[in-house]
Design a protein around this motif. Structure first.
Motif, PDB file in Angstrom:
ATOM      1  N   ILE A  98     -20.107 -13.483  -0.354  1.00 35.62           N
ATOM      2  CA  ILE A  98     -19.177 -13.035  -1.388  1.00 35.62           C
ATOM      3  C   ILE A  98     -18.075 -14.073  -1.587  1.00 35.62           C
ATOM      4  O   ILE A  98     -17.335 -14.396  -0.661  1.00 35.62           O
ATOM      5  CB  ILE A  98     -18.616 -11.655  -1.024  1.00 35.62           C
ATOM      6  CG1 ILE A  98     -19.800 -10.700  -0.906  1.00 35.62           C
ATOM      7  CG2 ILE A  98     -17.629 -11.180  -2.071  1.00 35.62           C
ATOM      8  CD1 ILE A  98     -19.530  -9.444  -0.179  1.00 35.62           C
ATOM      9  N   LYS A 143     -16.855 -11.645  -5.717  1.00 33.69           N
ATOM     10  CA  LYS A 143     -16.186 -10.461  -5.190  1.00 33.69           C
ATOM     11  C   LYS A 143     -16.000  -9.457  -6.325  1.00 33.69           C
ATOM     12  O   LYS A 143     -15.554  -9.798  -7.407  1.00 33.69           O
ATOM     13  CB  LYS A 143     -14.834 -10.845  -4.590  1.00 33.69           C
ATOM     14  CG  LYS A 143     -14.117  -9.668  -3.937  1.00 33.69           C
ATOM     15  CD  LYS A 143     -12.797 -10.109  -3.324  1.00 33.69           C
ATOM     16  CE  LYS A 143     -12.096  -8.940  -2.696  1.00 33.69           C
ATOM     17  NZ  LYS A 143     -12.294  -8.884  -1.267  1.00 33.69           N
ATOM     18  N   SER A 167     -19.507  -5.036  -3.817  1.00 29.44           N
ATOM     19  CA  SER A 167     -18.892  -6.097  -3.001  1.00 29.44           C
ATOM     20  C   SER A 167     -17.364  -6.116  -3.071  1.00 29.44           C
ATOM     21  O   SER A 167     -16.740  -7.010  -2.509  1.00 29.44           O
ATOM     22  CB  SER A 167     -19.438  -7.451  -3.441  1.00 29.44           C
ATOM     23  OG  SER A 167     -18.987  -7.760  -4.748  1.00 29.44           O
ATOM     24  N   ASP A 213     -15.421 -10.128   1.738  1.00 35.33           N
ATOM     25  CA  ASP A 213     -15.290 -11.579   1.543  1.00 35.33           C
ATOM     26  C   ASP A 213     -16.270 -12.264   2.474  1.00 35.33           C
ATOM     27  O   ASP A 213     -16.519 -11.784   3.582  1.00 35.33           O
ATOM     28  CB  ASP A 213     -13.872 -12.060   1.895  1.00 35.33           C
ATOM     29  CG  ASP A 213     -12.826 -11.506   0.956  1.00 35.33           C
ATOM     30  OD1 ASP A 213     -11.966 -10.745   1.427  1.00 35.33           O
ATOM     31  OD2 ASP A 213     -12.890 -11.825  -0.251  1.00 35.33           O
TER      32      ASP A 213
END
Length: 165
Positions: free
Chosen positions: A163, A80, A133, A137
């Protein structure tokens, strides 16, 4: 007090889910003042006035054909906040120069770069999609539409990522 906080929290979460799409629609309207939003009064005169014939995303260049190195890419697992990119190679397999007029990502989290000059027959160009990103998630599926002088435009390029926190 608890009920008010719950309503505010749900509103923020709901806005987060739609903000990416909403941002793209606003971008298109703000950045594309050259697109004609009404049909010409006399459609038989379209050929005489190419400016009213089609939006800017449709090329008035002679058509050609292409081959893509791939139309879908999987980044796999990424962390992430990672900013990643992928280059899609496009080959002009036709007899006319290939002109990419625009690459429109489906979301504000994706930014495109592409070969701006005409790609001559037999030559290759590049379309790079940069993905941030930070706001995601889990599994994501994103796309960008490529507008060029090919019969089946737009060409859809897609990518996926998983992610991780």
């Amino acid at each position: 007090m608890k009920k008010t906080l719950s309503i505010i929290a749900l509103s923020v979460i709901g806005f987060g889910f739609v903000s990416c799409k909403k941002e793209n629609k606003e971008e298109v309207l703000l950045e594309r003042p050259d697109i004609h939003r009404s049909a010409p009064a006399d459609s038989s005169n379209v050929a005489a006035n190419p400016e009213t014939a089609a939006p800017a995303t449709v090329s008035n260049q002679p058509l050609t054909t292409i081959a893509l190195s791939e139309s879908n890419f999987d980044f796999g697992k990424i962390k992430k906040g990672d900013k990643v990119e992928h280059i899609y190679e496009i080959t002009n397999t036709g007899n006319n120069p290939l002109v990419i007029s625009e690459v429109k990502p489906g979301c504000g989290c994706t930014a495109p770069d592409f070969t701006k000059e005409p790609i001559m027959p037999g030559k290759k160009g590049k379309i790079t999609l940069h993905f941030d990103s930070t706001n995601f998630d889990g599994n994501v599926n994103k796309y960008a539409d490529v507008f060029a002088n090919v019969e089946k435009a737009p060409i859809k390029l897609t990518f996926t990522a998983n992610i991780q926190p």
